[in-house]
Design a protein around this motif. Structure first.
Motif, PDB file in Angstrom:
ATOM      1  N   PRO A  55       0.807  -1.221   0.000  1.00  0.00           N
ATOM      2  CA  PRO A  55       0.000   0.000   0.000  1.00  0.00           C
ATOM      3  C   PRO A  55       0.841   1.272   0.000  1.00  0.00           C
ATOM      4  CG  PRO A  55      -0.901  -1.602   1.545  1.00  0.00           C
ATOM      5  CD  PRO A  55       0.415  -2.142   1.089  1.00  0.00           C
ATOM      6  N   ARG A  56       1.930   1.297   0.747  1.00  0.00           N
ATOM      7  CA  ARG A  56       2.772   2.495   0.775  1.00  0.00           C
ATOM      8  C   ARG A  56       3.472   2.704  -0.568  1.00  0.00           C
ATOM      9  NH1 ARG A  56       6.774   2.955   5.373  1.00  0.00           N
ATOM     10  NH2 ARG A  56       6.290   5.171   5.341  1.00  0.00           N
ATOM     11  N   MET A  57       3.845   1.627  -1.217  1.00  0.00           N
ATOM     12  CA  MET A  57       4.473   1.768  -2.523  1.00  0.00           C
ATOM     13  C   MET A  57       3.466   2.193  -3.583  1.00  0.00           C
ATOM     14  SD  MET A  57       7.673   1.455  -2.239  1.00  0.00           S
ATOM     15  CE  MET A  57       8.587   0.830  -3.639  1.00  0.00           C
ATOM     16  N   GLU A  58       2.213   1.817  -3.391  1.00  0.00           N
ATOM     17  CA  GLU A  58       1.179   2.296  -4.301  1.00  0.00           C
ATOM     18  C   GLU A  58       1.031   3.810  -4.179  1.00  0.00           C
ATOM     19  OE1 GLU A  58      -3.582   1.578  -5.271  1.00  0.00           O
ATOM     20  OE2 GLU A  58      -2.502   0.206  -3.938  1.00  0.00           O
ATOM     21  N   ARG A  59       1.089   4.310  -2.949  1.00  0.00           N
ATOM     22  CA  ARG A  59       1.021   5.757  -2.755  1.00  0.00           C
ATOM     23  C   ARG A  59       2.272   6.434  -3.322  1.00  0.00           C
ATOM     24  NH1 ARG A  59      -1.256   4.125   2.251  1.00  0.00           N
ATOM     25  NH2 ARG A  59       0.694   4.455   3.391  1.00  0.00           N
TER      26      ARG A  59
END
Length: 455
Positions: free
Chosen positions: A291-295
């Protein structure tokens, strides 16, 4: 602190029929959840969990965040004030009650909200919570007493380090930095942090347009920003991104040349990835959190910057690739970020430091294997603790004769020459850059960074 025995209840059923109640329900639930957990996680995540359906509008979401942040920023002070106004003292084993009293007191003492709203809505939350219904009268009495005794409460607060820092953390800072600096760090935490941004180009122009000032480090600092960040000029067009001035230094220490291949390990949330990409590097960004890499990917798209994104464990990277430069911003206790994330002081424990130090050692050793001969490695953490900074580099250099320290020069970091230690490493403190000029005051995150080179 007493052992935590009461786990918080489920996310609240938000009541939007009374103005401001839903925001206070979310703030209360987020604070209670953080106080009750045995592991630390971010306040923003706790707020999102409390508002699972995303029903809060922007104004209420901002109010919930402001209440929760104010509560953690002076939680020690609030606990002491409440403890003295309860016949049996503050029941630390009841996190939902502690959270309700603390969020109510924070509104009365620190936020610009009407006293009657803080009192009335705290009582409404108690009445609507099965765990607290029988304590609604107590909540009402304590909140009203806080209103009446506001001046006496403020008069009793004289020592930010003693009153508002967990004992274990305050003792560490006293031993490491001395009484004067430890007190200055605690005072900086109470003042909070301005908004720092990193711009792609023309920092002077953007500072003028946004009403800010260019710091000696190159960041643009904005004070008194009340509008949502995404509504500010330049955000939508990708001219800049939010990044603390101290956090922006490590990537600059690599001295990237266009076309160099660079690995950004533990890359999320991505500010350093953006810096490296903007400098013209071919960046490979690695982080375990999908999820953080998606952001991170979304932010790069907004900024019109490009990097190879890999979701995975940096420790598991293969041995078949090397880089001109590697940046390792290792997972840490984050005690240097309390200005911006005051919950860190109250949701971390001293045992976390030793546990994380072991991970940092493994990551630093692995990062070294990715550096080409002659290549550079910058190791950094947003921690004030020497086990996560200075001692990591001492250990590494003692075991790796193929690497040497490349001392940081004062001219590389603007007006922060005092942040360079005797070894040539960077050690910023929250109390630095605080009052140097009226425009630039606001402090820094506490960061450690060392620059190494493979021989």
């Amino acid at each position: 602190m007493a052992a935590r025995r009461n786990e918080p209840g489920p996310a609240p059923v938000l009541d939007s029929s009374v103005a401001g109640l839903a925001a206070r329900q979310v703030a209360h639930s987020a604070v209670a959840d953080l106080l009750a957990k045995d592991r630390a996680f971010a306040l923003e995540d706790a707020l999102a969990q409390a508002d699972r359906t995303g029903r809060l509008d922007a104004a209420d979401a901002g109010l919930a965040r402001a209440i929760a942040t104010a509560t953690f920023r002076r939680l020690g002070f609030l606990r002491c004030a409440l403890h003295e106004r309860l016949a049996q003292g503050l029941p630390e084993d009841q996190p939902r009650l502690v959270a309700l009293l603390a969020t109510g007191a924070a509104q009365i003492l620190d936020l610009n909200v009407p006293d009657h709203a803080a009192v009335d809505l705290s009582v409404r939350i108690a009445k609507g919570d099965p765990q607290l219904q029988h304590l609604a009268g107590l909540v009402n009495a304590v909140m009203r007493r806080v209103v009446r005794e506001r001046d006496a409460i403020f008069a009793a607060s004289t020592d930010p380090l003693g009153d508002n820092t967990p004992d274990w953390l305050g003792q560490r800072w006293l031993a490491r930095y001395g009484a004067q600096t430890a007190a200055a760090i605690a005072a900086a935490h109470l003042r909070g942090a301005p908004l720092d941004i990193t711009v792609k180009n023309d920092p002077l122009g953007w500072a003028e347009r946004l009403g800010g000032v260019v710091l000696g480090t190159g960041s643009v600092r904005l004070h008194d920003v009340h509008a949502p960040v995404a509504s500010l000029p330049g955000y939508d067009e990708g001219a800049w991104w939010v990044q603390d001035a101290a956090a922006a230094i490590p990537a600059r220490l690599l001295g990237i040349q266009a076309g160099e291949r660079v690995a950004d390990l533990c890359a999320a949330p991505g500010g350093k990835t953006a810096q490296l990409a903007a400098a013209g590097a071919a960046v490979t960004a690695i982080d375990r959190s999908g999820p953080r890499m998606e952001r991170l990917s979304e932010n790069l798209a907004r900024l019109d910057l490009h990097a190879e994104i890999r979701v995975g464990d940096a420790l598991a990277m293969g041995n078949d690739e090397t880089f001109d430069a590697v940046l390792l911003d290792a997972p840490c206790s984050a005690t240097g970020t309390i200005r911006r994330h005051p919950e860190v002081a109250w949701t971390k424990a001293e045992a976390d430091i030793g546990r994380l130090a072991g991970l940092q050692s493994r990551l630093l050793d692995r990062a070294a294997t990715l550096v080409k001969p002659g290549g550079r490695l910058v190791y950094c953490t947003c921690s004030l603790e020497p086990e996560e900074g200075e001692r990591q580099v001492e250990r590494f250099l003692g075991q790796n004769s193929g690497f040497a320290r490349v001392p940081i020069k004062a001219g590389e970091i603007g007006d922060l020459g005092a942040a360079i230690d005797r070894n040539g490493d960077l050690r910023t403190l929250p109390s630095q850059l605080d009052g140097a000029t009226p425009e630039s005051q606001g402090g820094l995150d506490g960061f450690f960074a060392a620059r190494l080179q493979r021989l």
